[in-house]
Every structure is written in C-alpha cells, then in structure tokens.
Design an enzyme around this catalytic site. Sequence first.
Site, PDB file in Angstrom:
ATOM      1  N   GLU A   1      -9.257 -42.180  -8.527  1.00 42.06           N
ATOM      2  CA  GLU A   1      -8.612 -42.401  -9.831  1.00 42.06           C
ATOM      3  C   GLU A   1      -9.110 -43.679 -10.514  1.00 42.06           C
ATOM      4  O   GLU A   1      -9.300 -43.723 -11.738  1.00 42.06           O
ATOM      5  CB  GLU A   1      -7.086 -42.483  -9.647  1.00 42.06           C
ATOM      6  CG  GLU A   1      -6.308 -42.681 -10.920  1.00 42.06           C
ATOM      7  CD  GLU A   1      -6.431 -41.500 -11.873  1.00 42.06           C
ATOM      8  OE1 GLU A   1      -5.954 -40.417 -11.542  1.00 42.06           O
ATOM      9  OE2 GLU A   1      -7.035 -41.668 -12.954  1.00 42.06           O
TER      10      GLU A   1
ATOM     11  N   GLY B   1     -10.191 -47.604 -15.133  1.00 42.44           N
ATOM     12  CA  GLY B   1      -9.184 -48.433 -14.444  1.00 42.44           C
ATOM     13  C   GLY B   1      -7.777 -47.886 -14.445  1.00 42.44           C
ATOM     14  O   GLY B   1      -7.443 -46.989 -13.664  1.00 42.44           O
TER      15      GLY B   1
ATOM     16  N   ILE C   1      -6.067 -46.131 -16.638  1.00 35.87           N
ATOM     17  CA  ILE C   1      -5.718 -44.893 -17.356  1.00 35.87           C
ATOM     18  C   ILE C   1      -5.774 -43.724 -16.359  1.00 35.87           C
ATOM     19  O   ILE C   1      -6.810 -43.478 -15.766  1.00 35.87           O
ATOM     20  CB  ILE C   1      -6.702 -44.621 -18.524  1.00 35.87           C
ATOM     21  CG1 ILE C   1      -6.703 -45.785 -19.511  1.00 35.87           C
ATOM     22  CG2 ILE C   1      -6.362 -43.302 -19.212  1.00 35.87           C
ATOM     23  CD1 ILE C   1      -7.646 -45.610 -20.695  1.00 35.87           C
TER      24      ILE C   1
ATOM     25  N   LYS D   1     -18.933 -42.894 -15.998  1.00 32.90           N
ATOM     26  CA  LYS D   1     -17.562 -42.390 -16.162  1.00 32.90           C
ATOM     27  C   LYS D   1     -17.578 -41.010 -16.812  1.00 32.90           C
ATOM     28  O   LYS D   1     -16.843 -40.099 -16.410  1.00 32.90           O
ATOM     29  CB  LYS D   1     -16.745 -43.379 -16.991  1.00 32.90           C
ATOM     30  CG  LYS D   1     -16.569 -44.730 -16.286  1.00 32.90           C
ATOM     31  CD  LYS D   1     -16.058 -45.810 -17.232  1.00 32.90           C
ATOM     32  CE  LYS D   1     -16.004 -47.160 -16.550  1.00 32.90           C
ATOM     33  NZ  LYS D   1     -15.826 -48.282 -17.472  1.00 32.90           N
TER      34      LYS D   1
END
Length: 440
Positions: free
Chosen positions: A136, A141, A143, A212
């Site tokens: 996660e 970070g 969110i 990401k």
Amino acid sequence: MDNPSVNKPLNLGIAGLGTVGIGVLRLLQNNEKTITNRAGRPIRIYAISAKNRQKNRNMDLSNLKWHENPLNLAKDPNVDVVIELIGGAHGTAYELVCSAIENKKAIVTANKALIALHGNELAKKAASQNVPLLFEAAVAGGIPIIKTIKEALAADRLIQIGGILNGTCNYILTTMTKTGRDFNDILKETQKLGYAEANPSTDIDGLDTAHKLSILASLGFGYTFNFDDIYVEGIRNINPYDIHYAQELGYTIKLIGIAQHHQNNKLELRVHPALLPNTSPLSRVNGVINAITTQGEFSGYLMLEGAGAGEGPTATAVCADIIDIARGNTIPMWGTDWNELRPTNLIPNTDFNKAYYIRLFVEDKPGVVADIATVFKDYNLSLRSLLQHKNHIIHNAENTVPIVLVTHKNKENSLLKALKEIHKLPAILEKPIVIRIEEP
Ligand code: HSE
C-alpha cells in the site's frame, strides 16, 4: 504464515530505519492498543536492521534484536513478517523480498521501484509459496489507493487511472505558478526542505511517477507490459512564461501520470507535464499533495487526495498492510491470480490523440502567422486559438514576439511532424515548446 485465528503476537522484522521505518516504530508504539484491537492480536517488533546501528534515532531500540545483515531477517525463525523499507529496485531490497518468500514469510514493502520492475515475478513467487506481499505504501504514501482499487473497486472495470503522483514536482510547479520564479531556483529550495528524492532526477524527470503509474495500471487493468515503454517526460523544461500563458488561457500546468484502457485491449501509459483546465479538480491540488483519480464503468469518477509521502502518512499505509496480515485478510498481489494478468503493448506517443499548447518565439513581421497556418493546414491539424502579446516578457529583443497556439485534438505524430517544419521557417527563432492539454 501462522494461523491468524490464534491470538499470538505477530512478529515483525523491519529492514530500513529511515523516515518511514522510524514512523512505523512510532506508530506501532503510540497506537498499540488500537492496533492490537484492530489486528485481533498484538503486533510486536521483534527484529530490526539498518545501515548504521550507531545513528541517533531518538528512540530506544535496545530491546529489539539487531541484525547486521538485513537478509538475516528473512531467515530468522521468530520473524513472521518482513517489512522491507530499504528501497531500490535491485540489490538488497530485491534479495530480501525473494528470500522472505522462500522462507514463507509475509512481506510488506513501500518500494515502488521494486514492485514496478519486479512485481509480476514477485507475485508468481509469492503465490507459489502462498505468502502475502502487500505494498500500500508504495504508491502515494498515505493515500489508500491500492486498497481502493483492489477492494473497493474490485467489481468494476476501470477505464482510466491517474493523477498527480509526485509531491516534489507538484511543489515545484505550484511554487512556480504562485511566484513566477524559475525552475532551478525552486528545485534547490525543495531539496533543502527534504522533499526531493536523494537523486532529484527520479522525481523531476518523471521516473518516480512512472513507477507508481505502472503499479496502478497492472493492478487496475490486469495487464503486464514493458515498463520501459511507458512514455515519460519530466518538468525540467517548464518555464514561468508557459505557466503564465497557460493561466491566461484558463489552465494550470501539473505533472500527471495517466493510464488509459483502450477498447482494443491496449494501454496508454504516459507521464508528462500537462495543461489542466482550472475547472478540473486536479488543477487545484497544490504543494506536495498528491491526488489520484479513477474512472470506472460502474463506479464513475473518484478522486483521492492526500499526503503522498512523509513519516506519518506512509507509516499508516505500512501498518494497514501489517494489520491485514495479522487478520489473515490478504488478497493476491495484483488483486487476481498472477497468471490472470495478460501481456499487452503500450501505445506509443506518436499515436496519442490530444489537444496541444504550442509556444513559438518569432520575428514580428508580415506573413509569419500565415506561414505557420499553412503548415498546420498541410498536416490537417486543427487550431483552436492563437494568442500574441507584443513586447511580452520572454525576450526584450526588438521586433520579436511569442505566439501561443492551442490545437484541437490531433494525432501526435502529425503534430510533431508539423512542428519540425515550423521550426525550419526563417522567422521561428527557437525550438517550439509543446505541452499536452489534458481535458475530457
Ligand atoms: N519523492 C516522492 C515525491 C515521494 O516527491 O512524491 C516518494 O515517492
């Protein structure tokens, strides 16, 4: 993995005691009771490992087992979960995660480069050993976007995922917009404030955003693809003039990462600066804040906004994964069995179909605009607007002027060819600046 129904403590082995590692220690200590209740069992830090044992971390670590070599955490029979907070796609972080899988330990990592580049291979290995691998904290970070896609949106088919995924770039562009100051000047300030990665290129040249985005695309769409085929352009060439003209036209410039699912099962993955209409929610996400949007067939539009980095938010994401493991609440790494992911090719930038902002710096004499318009006509490109400021701020040179063009949606290939021709016109004094416009 041990049986979560038994109320015995879950023992953690943490590798890496930087900002996030210390945050995890602090959060587990401060919220011990709440976390125990929510995890259904105590969570105990059993062993740690970091580069420098002597470093003052303002924390008593004396009752924790210290491993000089982080790889030993994976072999320690008392460690149930390895928390990988070392970073980097290769080397120790990769070896640690592989070894933890071999030793049947659950893994939590915040390492976006590792998951972006080795995610598919690790998913296969983790599945073969039946161990959970959760990440996660690897994307934005604090969110909770991984859980959102994996769980909350599990029933839906997503069409688009994207947003502002790098706080450093967002801080730089926001400050440029607010102050009119120069890119390099603000980059230095950002480094002093400690936002930028150790190597600022990872942030400002778009690689961090691409890592990401790659994770979000595999998770959200269920595809594997070649990471190097992601179109990546950073923010080094953005200057205050273009920010100023964009504002005048009703847009804000942001670095965005967009993953789009096309009907022919192709994916468009791109990271680049873009003009966002000032009416769009992303255009108002400022400073170091990140925001991620999803568009689903049934779920519609969703936006999550918050801290994309920092001790507290990132530690919260790591601990959420730890609590899931404690509860036995784990889902395959990509939200589906690893062998359900389909390989696909990414659409090259020449096939993008977008509207464009173009800035030219030209000699101010008759016929220049007509010559430019002729090239656009030759390439069948459609213009939406044209802006010209006599004696504007860019250069003080006599009889020169910036011209800003906005196009309708056009195939990028034609646009790039046209700009090459335009650059050759005698009245064009600089290489044209071109920035994509992101609008529905
Ligand atoms: N350096 C990143 C950013 C945070 O500026 O958003 C970690 O990915």
